[in-house]
Motif scaffolding. Structure first.
Motif, PDB file in Angstrom:
ATOM      1  N   VAL A  96       0.811  -1.033  -0.221  1.00 66.08           N
ATOM      2  CA  VAL A  96      -0.180  -0.088   0.030  1.00 66.08           C
ATOM      3  C   VAL A  96       0.839   1.188  -0.019  1.00 66.08           C
ATOM      4  O   VAL A  96       1.682   1.311   0.773  1.00 66.08           O
ATOM      5  CB  VAL A  96      -0.749  -0.069   1.291  1.00 66.08           C
ATOM      6  CG1 VAL A  96      -1.894   1.396   1.155  1.00 66.08           C
ATOM      7  CG2 VAL A  96      -1.908  -1.255   1.052  1.00 66.08           C
ATOM      8  N   THR A  97       0.623   2.117  -0.887  1.00 62.44           N
ATOM      9  CA  THR A  97       1.488   3.457  -1.135  1.00 62.44           C
ATOM     10  C   THR A  97       1.024   4.142  -0.058  1.00 62.44           C
ATOM     11  O   THR A  97      -0.149   4.739   0.127  1.00 62.44           O
ATOM     12  CB  THR A  97       1.361   3.822  -2.552  1.00 62.44           C
ATOM     13  OG1 THR A  97       1.751   3.050  -3.383  1.00 62.44           O
ATOM     14  CG2 THR A  97       2.232   5.215  -2.629  1.00 62.44           C
ATOM     15  N   ILE A  98       2.112   4.739   0.792  1.00 62.24           N
ATOM     16  CA  ILE A  98       1.730   5.673   1.763  1.00 62.24           C
ATOM     17  C   ILE A  98       2.382   7.465   0.961  1.00 62.24           C
ATOM     18  O   ILE A  98       3.498   7.194   0.786  1.00 62.24           O
ATOM     19  CB  ILE A  98       2.280   5.868   2.987  1.00 62.24           C
ATOM     20  CG1 ILE A  98       2.266   4.293   3.486  1.00 62.24           C
ATOM     21  CG2 ILE A  98       2.126   7.120   4.122  1.00 62.24           C
ATOM     22  CD1 ILE A  98       0.628   4.308   4.079  1.00 62.24           C
ATOM     23  N   ARG A  99       1.598   8.099   0.858  1.00 60.23           N
ATOM     24  CA  ARG A  99       1.730   9.448   0.357  1.00 60.23           C
ATOM     25  C   ARG A  99       1.800  10.458   1.428  1.00 60.23           C
ATOM     26  O   ARG A  99       0.590  10.887   2.170  1.00 60.23           O
ATOM     27  CB  ARG A  99       0.939   9.956  -0.645  1.00 60.23           C
ATOM     28  CG  ARG A  99       0.717   9.300  -1.779  1.00 60.23           C
ATOM     29  CD  ARG A  99      -0.159  10.013  -2.957  1.00 60.23           C
ATOM     30  NE  ARG A  99      -0.500   8.784  -3.908  1.00 60.23           N
ATOM     31  CZ  ARG A  99      -1.698   8.981  -4.696  1.00 60.23           C
ATOM     32  NH1 ARG A  99      -2.432   9.763  -4.688  1.00 60.23           N
ATOM     33  NH2 ARG A  99      -1.594   8.200  -5.922  1.00 60.23           N
ATOM     34  N   GLU A 100       2.953  11.163   1.804  1.00 63.15           N
ATOM     35  CA  GLU A 100       3.242  12.113   2.984  1.00 63.15           C
ATOM     36  C   GLU A 100       2.895  13.281   2.239  1.00 63.15           C
ATOM     37  O   GLU A 100       3.108  13.966   1.151  1.00 63.15           O
ATOM     38  CB  GLU A 100       4.529  12.046   3.427  1.00 63.15           C
ATOM     39  CG  GLU A 100       5.196  10.791   4.129  1.00 63.15           C
ATOM     40  CD  GLU A 100       6.174  10.804   4.980  1.00 63.15           C
ATOM     41  OE1 GLU A 100       6.626  11.747   5.712  1.00 63.15           O
ATOM     42  OE2 GLU A 100       6.960   9.880   4.539  1.00 63.15           O
ATOM     43  N   GLY A 101       2.443  14.165   3.501  1.00 62.21           N
ATOM     44  CA  GLY A 101       2.134  15.610   3.067  1.00 62.21           C
ATOM     45  C   GLY A 101       0.869  15.912   2.239  1.00 62.21           C
ATOM     46  O   GLY A 101       0.584  17.178   1.754  1.00 62.21           O
ATOM     47  N   VAL A 102       0.227  15.119   1.989  1.00 57.09           N
ATOM     48  CA  VAL A 102      -1.252  15.427   1.122  1.00 57.09           C
ATOM     49  C   VAL A 102      -2.001  16.096   2.410  1.00 57.09           C
ATOM     50  O   VAL A 102      -2.440  15.293   3.360  1.00 57.09           O
ATOM     51  CB  VAL A 102      -1.688  14.078   0.606  1.00 57.09           C
ATOM     52  CG1 VAL A 102      -2.942  14.254  -0.157  1.00 57.09           C
ATOM     53  CG2 VAL A 102      -0.419  13.546  -0.464  1.00 57.09           C
ATOM     54  N   VAL A 103      -2.839  16.949   1.857  1.00 55.62           N
ATOM     55  CA  VAL A 103      -3.876  17.492   2.616  1.00 55.62           C
ATOM     56  C   VAL A 103      -5.120  17.041   2.234  1.00 55.62           C
ATOM     57  O   VAL A 103      -5.582  17.369   1.139  1.00 55.62           O
ATOM     58  CB  VAL A 103      -3.794  19.063   2.773  1.00 55.62           C
ATOM     59  CG1 VAL A 103      -4.884  19.646   3.615  1.00 55.62           C
ATOM     60  CG2 VAL A 103      -2.362  19.672   3.027  1.00 55.62           C
ATOM     61  N   PRO A 104      -5.868  16.495   3.273  1.00 59.86           N
ATOM     62  CA  PRO A 104      -7.103  15.996   2.947  1.00 59.86           C
ATOM     63  C   PRO A 104      -8.172  17.049   2.436  1.00 59.86           C
ATOM     64  O   PRO A 104      -8.048  18.107   2.862  1.00 59.86           O
ATOM     65  CB  PRO A 104      -7.661  15.608   4.192  1.00 59.86           C
ATOM     66  CG  PRO A 104      -6.622  15.245   5.099  1.00 59.86           C
ATOM     67  CD  PRO A 104      -5.471  16.409   4.848  1.00 59.86           C
ATOM     68  N   ARG A 105      -8.902  16.899   1.580  1.00 60.76           N
ATOM     69  CA  ARG A 105      -9.989  17.888   0.989  1.00 60.76           C
ATOM     70  C   ARG A 105     -10.990  17.903   1.870  1.00 60.76           C
ATOM     71  O   ARG A 105     -11.346  17.103   2.710  1.00 60.76           O
ATOM     72  CB  ARG A 105     -10.501  17.514  -0.256  1.00 60.76           C
ATOM     73  CG  ARG A 105      -9.313  17.322  -1.483  1.00 60.76           C
ATOM     74  CD  ARG A 105     -10.017  17.079  -2.742  1.00 60.76           C
ATOM     75  NE  ARG A 105     -10.786  15.672  -2.757  1.00 60.76           N
ATOM     76  CZ  ARG A 105     -10.292  14.546  -3.166  1.00 60.76           C
ATOM     77  NH1 ARG A 105      -9.215  14.314  -3.285  1.00 60.76           N
ATOM     78  NH2 ARG A 105     -11.123  13.430  -2.956  1.00 60.76           N
ATOM     79  N   GLU A 106     -11.365  19.241   1.920  1.00 58.06           N
ATOM     80  CA  GLU A 106     -12.623  19.428   2.570  1.00 58.06           C
ATOM     81  C   GLU A 106     -13.705  18.506   2.372  1.00 58.06           C
ATOM     82  O   GLU A 106     -14.152  18.420   1.468  1.00 58.06           O
ATOM     83  CB  GLU A 106     -13.294  20.750   2.389  1.00 58.06           C
ATOM     84  CG  GLU A 106     -14.411  21.284   3.415  1.00 58.06           C
ATOM     85  CD  GLU A 106     -14.065  21.595   4.776  1.00 58.06           C
ATOM     86  OE1 GLU A 106     -14.794  21.595   5.750  1.00 58.06           O
ATOM     87  OE2 GLU A 106     -12.683  22.030   4.997  1.00 58.06           O
ATOM     88  N   GLY A 107     -14.319  17.845   3.487  1.00 53.96           N
ATOM     89  CA  GLY A 107     -15.365  16.885   3.213  1.00 53.96           C
ATOM     90  C   GLY A 107     -14.928  15.358   2.791  1.00 53.96           C
ATOM     91  O   GLY A 107     -16.046  14.781   2.289  1.00 53.96           O
ATOM     92  N   SER A 108     -13.758  15.105   2.449  1.00 46.96           N
ATOM     93  CA  SER A 108     -13.446  14.017   2.114  1.00 46.96           C
ATOM     94  C   SER A 108     -13.293  12.959   2.912  1.00 46.96           C
ATOM     95  O   SER A 108     -13.234  11.633   2.455  1.00 46.96           O
ATOM     96  CB  SER A 108     -11.888  14.013   1.318  1.00 46.96           C
ATOM     97  OG  SER A 108     -10.868  14.527   2.155  1.00 46.96           O
TER      98      SER A 108
END
Length: 110
Positions: A96-108
């Motif tokens: 499973v790929t882990i992506r760091e620094g990705v900001v969750p989108r509002e309501g996601s």
């Protein structure tokens, strides 16, 4: 931070909310995409964390066994050792790929 399998985001959390234990990133239960995980009957007990619940990942109607796990009720000494309550937090297999620094989108988040 995101956990991505087969191009599908299965967990999405602020980096600060993810707990690092023995090189594995544990995502808060609220960050898991609804319907992405199915409980597995695979048994395992960690000598210092306690009883583990494995999960299979479901993506596009395909289920892949035991690619995620959580300690629903870790030993109190494990919480003390980690320095955070990681009850129910989910970690993923290296496939499973882990992506760091990705900001969750509002309501996601579910």
């Amino acid at each position: 931070m995101q956990a991505v399998y087969e191009g599908t985001v299965i967990a999405n959390a602020e980096d600060a909310d993810v707990v690092l234990i023995e090189g594995n990133r544990y995502f808060p239960p609220t960050s898991i995409t609804e319907g992405a995980l199915q409980e597995s009957p695979t048994p395992y007990t960690c000598p210092w964390k306690g009883e583990c619940q494995y999960y299979s990942i479901r993506v596009n109607d395909q289920v892949t066994k035991d690619l995620a796990w959580a300690y629903l009720h870790p030993y109190p000494t494990a919480i003390e050792r980690v320095g955070a309550d990681f009850s129910g937090y989910v970690a993923f297999d290296p496939t499973v790929t882990i992506r760091e620094g990705v900001v969750p989108r509002e309501g996601s988040l579910p």
